[in-house]
Design a protein around this motif. Structure first.
Motif, PDB file in Angstrom:
ATOM      1  N   ASN A  32       0.792  -1.218   0.000  1.00 55.92           N
ATOM      2  CA  ASN A  32       0.000   0.000   0.000  1.00 55.92           C
ATOM      3  C   ASN A  32       0.829   1.275   0.000  1.00 55.92           C
ATOM      4  O   ASN A  32       0.280   2.364   0.140  1.00 55.92           O
ATOM      5  N   THR A  33       2.133   1.151  -0.125  1.00 51.55           N
ATOM      6  CA  THR A  33       3.008   2.315  -0.193  1.00 51.55           C
ATOM      7  C   THR A  33       3.779   2.312  -1.504  1.00 51.55           C
ATOM      8  O   THR A  33       3.915   1.280  -2.163  1.00 51.55           O
ATOM      9  N   PRO A  53      -1.513   0.259  -8.363  1.00 49.69           N
ATOM     10  CA  PRO A  53      -2.335  -0.884  -7.965  1.00 49.69           C
ATOM     11  C   PRO A  53      -2.096  -2.080  -8.878  1.00 49.69           C
ATOM     12  O   PRO A  53      -1.733  -1.920 -10.049  1.00 49.69           O
ATOM     13  N   ASN A  82      -2.641   7.617  -2.585  1.00 48.83           N
ATOM     14  CA  ASN A  82      -2.644   6.177  -2.834  1.00 48.83           C
ATOM     15  C   ASN A  82      -4.039   5.572  -2.708  1.00 48.83           C
ATOM     16  O   ASN A  82      -4.417   4.678  -3.471  1.00 48.83           O
ATOM     17  N   ALA A  83      -4.816   6.050  -1.741  1.00 49.56           N
ATOM     18  CA  ALA A  83      -6.175   5.541  -1.568  1.00 49.56           C
ATOM     19  C   ALA A  83      -7.038   5.886  -2.777  1.00 49.56           C
ATOM     20  O   ALA A  83      -7.845   5.059  -3.240  1.00 49.56           O
ATOM     21  N   THR A  86      -5.974   3.615  -5.685  1.00 49.36           N
ATOM     22  CA  THR A  86      -6.502   2.260  -5.518  1.00 49.36           C
ATOM     23  C   THR A  86      -7.974   2.201  -5.904  1.00 49.36           C
ATOM     24  O   THR A  86      -8.421   1.269  -6.584  1.00 49.36           O
TER      25      THR A  86
END
Length: 286
Positions: A32-33, A53, A82-83, A86
């Motif tokens: 997730n990074t 992703p 990042n969220a 995704t």
């Protein structure tokens, strides 16, 4: 069309970087990074972090530039891109300046070469869609984003500037739609510094003028309870039915990324979410 590039009295002369090379060295993804990567640009090794992703191909690209003295990891955590990536199948690149500062001013910027090469390299990998590239940044990174959007308007669909902008010197010609976020209590890059060398509403108006927009913005005070408390206003310079230039100002806001947990006087607006909606609204269909 020849365009006048950004300049500033007393700016250091920047070395010519030559033509950029298209050599890129990937590293494994880190969940997730973002993961560190390197890129050869005009014989120099440049660094950036990349978040992609699983399984994305020809995805939208968000280039997010850190402020002076920040790291790529810090702007990654501050922005929360990042969220969004995704959720929407986008790729985020977090380039690193050489030293603490971006080369924003002067007739030639090697950092413009770096960002141009980054887009080309990720496009060559099949990872991003060159027709869906967005640039944004914080503080000095916002100033560098301004420079890149000015100089390379055909490579940028839309741009976002958080707590920063550059003294106007874009020159004539069409520019991409832009959105700005700025606290009126910002003491690092003031909302209005009293000398008009950095006047955020005036810079928004100048950008809008290049788009053929109405010279006066429509200003709306947002009426959510926290927004009223923070004095949030949305300024829009309209062109026909579109709004290619927008500014969110925060009466109590400081030198922060709005919506971030540690922001002061600007938590009622999520700059990242608002910016993404703005980018999507002005992007070509997939």
């Amino acid at each position: 069309m020849t365009r006048r590039l950004l300049s500033r009295a007393g700016a250091l002369r920047l070395l010519l970087a030559g033509l950029p090379a298209l050599a890129i060295a990937p590293l494994a993804c880190a969940g997730n990074t973002a993961s560190p990567r390197t890129l050869a640009v005009a014989g120099q090794e440049r660094h950036f972090n990349l978040f992609a992703p699983d399984g994305v191909q020809r995805a939208p690209l968000l280039i997010t530039l850190h402020g002076h003295g920040q790291t790529a990891q810090q702007i990654e955590a501050m922005s929360g891109w990042n969220a969004v990536a995704t959720a929407h199948g986008a790729v985020v690149a977090y380039p690193l300046s050489r030293g603490e500062r971006w080369r924003i001013f002067g007739p030639h910027s090697p950092d413009v070469d770096f960002l141009r090469t980054l887009i080309d390299a990720l496009t060559a990998e099949g990872l991003v869609d060159p027709a869906r590239v967005f640039v944004n940044g914080y503080s000095g990174g916002a100033q560098m984003s301004w420079r890149f959007a000015c100089q390379e308007p055909t490579r940028v669909v839309a741009a976002g500037f958080v707590a920063g902008a550059a003294p106007d010197g874009c020159g004539l010609g069409d520019k991409p739609p832009v959105i700005l976020f700025h606290g009126e209590r910002d003491s690092s890059l003031p909302y209005k510094d009293g000398q008009r060398t950095l006047d955020i509403p005036a810079l928004g108006q100048a950008w809008a003028a290049r788009e053929g927009c109405r010279p006066v913005a429509t200003v709306e005070a947002l009426d959510g309870p926290r927004q009223r408390d923070e004095g949030v206003r949305r300024h829009r310079w309209t062109c026909d039915a579109a709004a290619p230039v927008e500014l969110y100002s925060f009466r109590r806001g400081e030198h922060d990324w709005p919506g971030h947990a540690r922001s002061h006087g600007s938590r009622s607006v999520d700059a990242t979410a608002v910016m993404w909606a703005f980018f999507e609204a002005h992007a070509p269909p997939r």
